[in-house]
Enzyme design. Structure first.
Site, PDB file in Angstrom:
ATOM      1  N   HIS A 191      45.886   9.721  28.829  1.00 32.22           N
ATOM      2  CA  HIS A 191      46.363   9.320  30.152  1.00 32.22           C
ATOM      3  C   HIS A 191      45.794   7.945  30.472  1.00 32.22           C
ATOM      4  O   HIS A 191      44.603   7.693  30.274  1.00 32.22           O
ATOM      5  CB  HIS A 191      45.938  10.339  31.200  1.00 32.22           C
ATOM      6  N   HIS A 205      47.167   5.182  38.717  1.00 36.97           N
ATOM      7  CA  HIS A 205      47.869   5.621  37.511  1.00 36.97           C
ATOM      8  C   HIS A 205      49.217   6.222  37.880  1.00 36.97           C
ATOM      9  O   HIS A 205      49.466   6.601  39.026  1.00 36.97           O
ATOM     10  CB  HIS A 205      47.021   6.617  36.707  1.00 36.97           C
ATOM     11  N   CYS A 240      52.807   6.581  31.816  1.00 38.94           N
ATOM     12  CA  CYS A 240      51.569   6.022  32.377  1.00 38.94           C
ATOM     13  C   CYS A 240      51.096   4.791  31.605  1.00 38.94           C
ATOM     14  O   CYS A 240      50.534   3.853  32.188  1.00 38.94           O
ATOM     15  CB  CYS A 240      50.479   7.081  32.426  1.00 38.94           C
TER      16      CYS A 240
END
Length: 260
Positions: free
Chosen positions: A30, A42, A152
């Site tokens: 991530h 994010h 992301c």
């Protein structure tokens, strides 16, 4: 940080850093932009770290971090989100290890890091511009989440470089997505070698070469189908429909494969 690892100590963090953390079994990482003051911006799929909108989400969600039953006193998330969220560093990492994504690496370093989604040949913009983009997109959104074209990592790379893929029919900026596609592609393209050789090492070497070549050619720093887009112009294009990204689906992916 070493040649093969981008692991980072928290004390070395700087505003504008592109950071990431691997999840369970290194299935995915991530990514986000560190703003300073323990804050990370994010991009998510409606608050979920990663998703495809398909049955594959069962695997992806199970590999994600376990959420604490005790609400964080620092982070304030609402159900009404455009996908871009702000979290404290602890919530972003969710118990994982902190890594910093590298920019302007040499081709040798890029190829030495066999797993995509850790570095790029592209050059980063100054940190103040990076932070401005991240904050602006926090308020205005980054469009529709798509695990292959607008995830992301794509968000973080855009914040760092301002570069955007023009042709929405192709892969986005994400090195992780390229790795997912590049591995099977290398295996398929190296298969014909069985007709001319039974040398396993030769076939493996060819598959690795194809994989590395696909990663290198698809890197945002090498592609010719990218343009520099101002963050205000980007959100205007999204709002007016001039730039659209749709969520992937298994039937759509199968249809595209049958058409090629």
């Amino acid at each position: 940080m070493g040649l093969l690892s981008n692991r980072l100590d928290r004390a070395s963090l700087k505003p504008g850093d592109h950071i990431y953390s691997w999840r369970t079994a290194y299935i995915y990482a991530h990514h986000g932009i560190y703003l300073g003051d323990n804050k990370v911006v994010h991009f998510t799929r409606r608050g979920q770290e990663v998703g495809t909108g398909t049955v594959l989400d069962v695997l992806l969600v199970s590999s994600g971090p376990r959420r604490s039953l005790v609400p964080c006193t620092t982070c304030t998330h609402t159900e009404d989100t455009n996908g871009v969220v702000s979290s404290c560093l602890n919530c972003f990492l969710s118990g994982g290890i902190l890594y910093r994504f590298e920019y302007a690496v040499t081709p040798a370093v890029f190829l030495a890091k066999a797993r995509g989604g850790t570095c790029t040949l592209a050059v980063s913009d100054p940190s103040e511009i990076v932070v401005h983009r991240a904050k602006y997109l926090l308020d205005n959104g980054f469009g529709c989440y798509n695990v292959f074209k607008n995830n992301c990592e794509d968000f973080a790379i855009y914040c760092k470089t301002g570069l955007l893929v023009v042709d929405q029919r192709t892969m986005g900026q994400s090195g992780q997505a390229v790795s997912i596609i590049g591995g099977p592609l290398a295996a398929v393209l190296s298969t014909p070698l069985r007709l001319v050789t039974t040398n396993v090492y030769g076939m493996v070497a060819t598959a690795v070469s194809v994989y590395c070549a696909s990663r290198y050619a698809a890197d945002i720093g090498m592609r010719r189908d990218v343009v520099k887009v101002g963050v205000e112009d980007l959100t205007r294009r999204i709002a007016t429909g001039a730039l659209t990204v749709v969520e992937p689906s298994i039937p759509a992916l199968v249809a595209n494969n049958n058409a090629t």
